[in-house]
Scaffold this active site. Structure first.
Site, PDB file in Angstrom:
ATOM      1  N   HIS A 106     -27.996  51.517  58.182  1.00  0.00           N
ATOM      2  CA  HIS A 106     -27.315  51.467  59.473  1.00  0.00           C
ATOM      3  C   HIS A 106     -25.894  50.958  59.260  1.00  0.00           C
ATOM      4  CE1 HIS A 106     -27.558  51.410  63.885  1.00  0.00           C
ATOM      5  NE2 HIS A 106     -26.660  50.449  63.801  1.00  0.00           N
ATOM      6  N   ASP A 159     -32.647  52.471  57.697  1.00  0.00           N
ATOM      7  CA  ASP A 159     -32.185  52.008  59.010  1.00  0.00           C
ATOM      8  C   ASP A 159     -33.395  51.821  59.910  1.00  0.00           C
ATOM      9  OD1 ASP A 159     -31.010  51.598  61.479  1.00  0.00           O
ATOM     10  OD2 ASP A 159     -29.898  53.487  61.504  1.00  0.00           O
ATOM     11  N   SER A 175     -24.753  54.246  66.827  1.00  0.00           N
ATOM     12  CA  SER A 175     -25.631  53.166  67.263  1.00  0.00           C
ATOM     13  C   SER A 175     -25.600  53.034  68.790  1.00  0.00           C
ATOM     14  CB  SER A 175     -25.233  51.870  66.551  1.00  0.00           C
ATOM     15  OG  SER A 175     -26.214  50.879  66.669  1.00  0.00           O
TER      16      SER A 175
END
Length: 307
Positions: A278, A248, A153
């Protein structure tokens, strides 16, 4: 579209009972995010060492993980996720250990400064300083000279940016592992609408993260390659493993970055994870599908590092 993994669906039901992170002040949000990692079974490694290295605004805390495999070994500089606002060495302890044990590598996990107390470019500056320091001191860490970067991320964003700077500086980098990375803050993607609600990472939370990091009133140009690495020069970059998850909101910008790397001639392995969301790289204890994806991700990066 493949269905959502049933064990992940059960986990989302639990998450739905809480308030979103953006409804809290950053310190409280960090405490809540930290609680998600408490009690998580930790993969075994040979040793864990807490240390400090010099940073641009003072010492940076790092945690060094060494696998049971005898060295010298490749060294991975790891940057945790959490939207540049939450996350720390503890929240990503299991992820660092997985990288060390499955990739057969020394892992240096970096505790970079967080926004909004330290907005852009603080995290970028810290990540780059840490990677340079590791590169300059790799043999003293038990490394064999090969240095790579990895992150999920926001950490994937920092890894991608560091890889670009290393290329521009003529520094060698053995690889980059980008796990559902944030690569483009300049535009929306279809996956924002498709997956922006109900799959752990919500669109309001994404906005809260980015506003805290780059500022609400134009504090930084979001097309700056240090913020949106997809806008940078990708030619000649280190071999990449890019991983995305079906459910995601960041899925499509991860796909776009993988395609851009390939178009620029960068050796790129792209892995798409059906049924996952995610943050799955920290959810192996909750989902067998996630655990298998974690192991496959690390195995792919091990192949890049070890040939």
């Amino acid at each position: 579209m493949p269905p959502l993994d049933s064990q992940i669906a059960d986990l989302l039901t639990l998450f739905a009972k809480g308030e979103p992170l953006e409804s809290y002040d950053p310190p409280t949000a960090r405490a809540l995010f930290h609680a998600l990692s408490e009690g998580v079974p930790l993969p075994p490694v040979a040793s864990v060492e807490s240390s400090v290295i010099p940073g641009p605004a003072g010492d940076l805390d790092v945690r060094i993980y060494r696998p049971t495999t005898e060295g010298p070994l490749p060294t991975i500089v790891m940057f945790h996720g959490g939207g540049w606002v939450v996350g720390d060495l503890d929240t990503h302890e299991d992820q660092a250990r997985n990288l060390a044990s499955i990739c057969d590598a020394v892992v240096v996990s970096v505790d970079y400064r967080l926004a909004p107390e330290h907005p852009f470019p603080a995290a970028y500056d810290d990540a780059l300083a840490a990677a340079r320091w590791v590169s300059d001191n790799v043999t003293t860490l038990g490394g064999d000279g090969r240095v790579a970067v990895a992150g999920d991320s926001a950490g994937g964003n920092l890894s991608a940016v560091v890889a670009q700077v290393f290329q521009a500086e003529g520094r060698e980098l053995a690889g980059q592992l980008l796990i559902y990375p944030a690569t483009d803050m300049t535009s929306g993607y279809p996956s924002y609408a498709e997956n922006g609600h109900g799959y752990f990472l919500e669109l309001p939370t994404m906005k809260w993260f980015s506003d805290n990091y780059v500022g609400r009133v134009g504090r930084a140009d979001r097309a700056d390659p240090r913020i949106s690495p997809i806008k940078g020069n990708l030619e000649g970059l280190a071999p990449a493993v890019v991983v995305t998850a079906e459910f995601d909101p960041l899925r499509d910008e991860g796909i776009a970055y993988a395609k851009a790397l390939e178009s620029s001639g960068v050796p790129t392995t792209y892995m798409h994870c059906d049924g996952l969301i995610h943050g799955f790289f920290a959810m192996g204890q909750h989902s067998q599908t996630a655990q298998l994806a974690i192991e496959e991700t690390c195995a792919l990066f091990r192949a890049v590092l070890h040939g």
